[in-house]
Design a protein around this motif. Structure first.
Motif, PDB file in Angstrom:
ATOM      1  N   UNK A 244      41.497  82.494  71.151  1.00  0.00           N
ATOM      2  CA  UNK A 244      42.345  81.340  71.349  1.00  0.00           C
ATOM      3  C   UNK A 244      41.778  80.299  72.111  1.00  0.00           C
TER       4      UNK A 244
ATOM      5  N   UNK B  77      44.662  76.434  72.535  1.00  0.00           N
ATOM      6  CA  UNK B  77      45.641  77.424  71.827  1.00  0.00           C
ATOM      7  C   UNK B  77      45.002  77.333  70.505  1.00  0.00           C
TER       8      UNK B  77
ATOM      9  N   UNK C 134      43.037  78.421  67.174  1.00  0.00           N
ATOM     10  CA  UNK C 134      42.632  79.732  66.872  1.00  0.00           C
ATOM     11  C   UNK C 134      40.967  79.575  66.227  1.00  0.00           C
TER      12      UNK C 134
ATOM     13  N   UNK D 299      44.889  75.070  63.863  1.00  0.00           N
ATOM     14  CA  UNK D 299      45.094  74.578  64.844  1.00  0.00           C
ATOM     15  C   UNK D 299      46.504  74.910  65.408  1.00  0.00           C
ATOM     16  N   UNK D 300      46.809  74.155  66.787  1.00  0.00           N
ATOM     17  CA  UNK D 300      48.022  74.631  67.571  1.00  0.00           C
ATOM     18  C   UNK D 300      48.596  73.237  67.852  1.00  0.00           C
TER      19      UNK D 300
END
Lengths: 592, 592
Positions: A25, A69, A71, A107-108
């Motif tokens: 991450x 965050x 990945x 994605x985050x």
């Protein structure tokens, strides 16, 4: 997908020159003059990865769109950092990875809090987003420590021939003890299972069953109003043995606990652990779970006070109560207000007032001094080991109130004065608990531990004389003021069990009504047995140096018995209730 | 109490001359001319102890009053047995212990059954007196094996960086899946917790939480009508990983299972395990959990049957059904009655009849033979590999019925003919399960595994074309006809999840209603992940060679979901119900 070859936190200078594939991450990302530096985090730690259009233009372009965050999977080469960019705070601070290929695995969204230690954020937010909270190193490390501690418990017990045996979660409601969680039965309408408060009955049955050595890291349930350090479901390391006596068991358990501390946090605990009787613990520390990391012991002045001029002291002493005091070293300079501020705290534990004497410039001072004779003051000073700069705090009341008030004042002042070293682990066995206590409401003796607790052999004659004097073969393990374990040897002889029930005011018929199948079992050749249970959540809390049981549990409940993450409990469908032959029957708000 | 120095079953010739103290139960007792021989049993085994008035008169007198299952402590000397009294069936058969001192720790009533293996007794009695049942070596050994298997699972996973993490037992009722056990909340009147059917959601959240490798030997609960091999609460070894693909996970799990078998029962399982697609399993064995210890595979004859003279075959084949057959080798000599006796069995699985052909003296015989041409019969014989003495059994129906009928006939006949070797362990991974199946009642696709199961990459285009063709990255581990584990890779990309929900007929809003917090979690950087769960009770059953799940569980429930030992479920007090804001609402008997 790029197949991981290394863990982020484990790359060292030895890997320089190697091509590695990492998964993890994005902890943070900086753009320094067109070169992107990303801290990539996985469970093992963090490594810096570098994107430079000169290494690979496409990878740099992709990395440019990456945020916290996300990945990633990256392939790159491990290189030595320039000496001036070495980060001594990072395990991997001497190297970095030059990335040639990147894949954004996911994605985050921007998380509601930063993924880092020591965040100051409403715990409700942390619990709602527990899956993000768990990414923080201090939470991850606590869970790793918990897993490791469980492994050590198991290994130790396995090596000594203990069998891990699972006992039922859907079981029977018990007539005594805390409030049960109930589970309606669909197959047997109108009947209920109960979730176990502990595997107590089953572990005793296993001893009757010839298992000899049993353990289980068991989930237990109590539907109590929650305090900060309670959870509706909690975990205990549950142990029972046959053909061992109390000393043998405690010795083995000490060895176990020492191994857990050594192999988790590297702390060597001295053995044997101190053993202190219940009487002594209450007498000296006002608590059956004394914090032994500091002194400030309670001193009994009842005899001295019985004839003194302080009327309330004399009257309490003459009526069979106690007068005791602690010496708060160095608080002799406290202002009147500072001392008075202790009163509300003391009152919480039943104090009706708080008498005190300060020693200043060689003189005893305070409102009550004038009621003592010179000789009494001298004796007081000696007994309290009082010197210049000391503050003596008194409590005069029943034995129980005196212990509560002074025990808690001792803890508070000890903490406030910084007398307590967080890096010290003071274990003790509290032994010789009373077997019975007289319940004023029920007008009968009740079991302090449970009705199967074995009395000390030499006290059995007290059943006929004064049951309150019987000491039990019961023991608690205390650590730094916390009870971290407790148990007892159990009664296995019918004639002792009969004496016990008689003392509790049950006929054998009533006893069979209450404990039927266990008493039945005891008729078929019960070995001498006993056991202990350790509070696993609390032990992990103390090992991890956390202040809160919730921090040791992956998915805990709030003090309100709610799971904020998955929103439980919740309403269910009418169909479900109907199948279970139950109906919701809300009480009117007034009677709540 | 005499302090135990040795375990009964572990005394050997090396101990001859030593003084030992033993604790244990009286297995049996014989009086030979005034000398008493007692078999003393503890968890480790049995040793013969001898009381002779010549050794010690008092001990002999006490021993004379001892009966079966009394608990004894004895002190004595290990001596070699006379050659003619050596017992080769006993580990300790070369020695005996001459007792000088005895203490009766507890007497025992006569137990309701003998404490020995292979007893033929109503299981209800064994369950009611489970504490006696557990003393029998076969039960004790099963629990020891279970404990050992758990230890091996844990050690293996621990060595590979898996964290043991406990997930809640008091959790939320799930909208899909089996029936939940509910737990009324006292603090939140009218609301309920549910006991988990599996830790599925929590283990996926742990992957979102960066744990990467999780395991738990977890208790799970399903309120289903019980079959012989189901329990309301059961145990699974629950595993989830991030950043691994299906092949990597299955390989690691094979290694794990091999270690469990090697270290518990000393059986070496060959690796890699066979992998067989769902289609192939159904096609060849009529089951997605095929018993691969014998052949008798299903042979597809649909093309051949489509134009044959057997009307029902031709009609089924033309309408898109299947015609298949198995060859029961050596049953060509069965009488008409023996064959007809198979019909009720076949009907249980949906068969409407049972066509057959026997090969006798080089000739095909049976009622349907006349409807085939010579060429067809020759082709049939070739395809079925039919020889003299064979029996061919046909099924013509839908694909599902054909699989059920012939799959189960295959198993029955395989067993009846003794084709199945109990000492062989045939593992296989069944892979490529369909992702979706069309539910005729709901008129929509439903998830075969669960809505988060990842499709195979190369099948994703079928979402738009024909969702029934999508194969899942889902797998079951089968052993000798039992499913002993299963799992899947999970969807971690939003666009795939959206396709999945669309195929299931949910809008994203509806999906959020159902799976809210998990979908929320997936937004914050979800790693690729997947997992598996092993049925621990069943694995132990197969390892122990038992026929019944209940024999692997210390305190199981009956098929009626009752605990006969502690009499649960049971009625509870009105006060308890009132506190929980529920009321029993029995349905009238008619509507039960």
């Amino acid at each position: 997908m790029l197949e991981r070859t290394h863990q982020c936190g484990k790359i060292t200078k030895a890997d320089i020159g190697q091509t590695v594939v990492l998964n993890g991450w994005v902890q943070r990302r900086r753009d320094l003059g067109g070169v992107l530096f990303i801290d990539l985090r996985d469970r093992s730690g963090i490594v810096q990865i570098v994107f430079n259009p000169e290494f690979n233009e496409e990878a740099h372009a992709i990395a440019d769109r990456v945020r916290n965050e996300y990945v990633l999977a990256v392939r790159g080469t491990v290189v030595e950092r320039d000496p001036e960019t070495v980060n001594p705070n990072l395990e991997t601070g001497e190297i970095e990875v030059r990335v040639e290929e990147i894949e954004v695995l996911n994605p985050a969204k921007t998380p509601p809090f930063f993924i880092e230690d020591g965040i100051e954020i409403d715990e409700a937010i942390r619990l709602k987003y527990r899956y993000l909270d768990l990414r923080r190193p201090e939470m991850l490390n606590t869970l790793m420590l918990r897993s490791k501690a469980a492994k050590i418990f198991r290994d130790f017990l396995d090596e000594r021939g203990f069998l891990e045996i699972e006992t039922p979660i859907l079981t029977k409601s018990t007539p005594e003890g805390a409030r049960d969680y109930l589970v309606p039965s669909r197959v047997h309408p109108g009947e209920f299972f109960a979730l176990p408060q502990s595997p107590q009955i089953f572990k005793q049955l296993l001893m009757v069953g010839g298992i000899e050595r049993y353990y289980q890291i068991a989930r237990c349930f109590r539907d109590e109003d929650l305090r900060a350090d309670r959870q509706p479901e909690f975990t205990q390391v549950d142990i029972e043995v046959s053909f061992m006596n109390q000393d043998q068991l405690l010795e083995m358990m000490e060895e176990l606990i020492c191994r857990v501390f050594r192999e988790t946090i590297g702390v060597e605990i001295e053995r044997p652990f101190q053993r202190i009787t219940y009487e002594e613990a209450i007498g000296k520390y006002g608590s059956d779970k004394p914090d032994l990391r500091f002194g400030m012991e309670l001193v009994d002045l009842t005899d001295l006070a019985a004839n003194c001029g302080v009327k309330v002291f004399a009257s309490v002493a003459q009526k069979g109560g106690q007068v005791k005091a602690i010496n708060a070293k160095g608080c002799g300079t406290w202002s009147r207000k500072e001392i008075d501020d202790l009163l509300p705290f003391a009152e919480r534990y039943g104090a009706k007032g708080l008498a005190w004497i300060q020693v200043k410039d060689g003189e005893m001072r305070g409102p009550i001094v004038k009621f003592f004779t010179e000789e009494e003051l001298a004796e007081l000073k000696t007994r309290m080991n009082a010197e210049d700069g000391d503050l003596i705090l008194f409590s005069a009341d029943t034995k129980k109130v005196v212990a509560d008030v002074l025990g808690n004042l001792r803890l508070k002042i000890g903490r406030d004065l910084g007398l307590i070293d967080d890096n010290v682990y003071k274990f003790a066995w509290v032994v010789d608990f009373p077997l019975l206590s007289y319940d004023e409401e029920e007008k009968r003796y009740v079991a302090e531990h449970h009705p199967f607790t074995r009395p000390r052999d030499e006290d059995i004659h007290y059943f006929d004389e004064d049951p309150s004097k019987i000491r039990a073969q019961a023991y608690d393990l205390v650590l730094n003021g916390y009870e971290v374990g407790g148990g007892s040897m159990r009664i296995y002889k019918r004639e002792i069990q009969e004496k016990m029930f008689k003392a509790l005011g049950f006929t054998m018929e009533e006893a069979y009504d209450k404990f039927g199948f266990l008493l039945d079992a005891f008729e078929y050749g019960t070995p001498p047995h006993g056991g202990i249970a350790f509070g696993f959540d609390r032990l992990v809390m103390l090992l991890a140096g956390r202040k809160n049981l919730r921090d040791t549990i992956a998915f805990p409940k709030t003090a309100n018995a709610t799971d904020l993450l998955c929103d439980a409990p919740s309403e269910v469908s009418d169909k479900q209730l109907e199948e279970l032959s139950i109906r919701v029957a809300l009480r009117p708000p007034a009677s709540k």
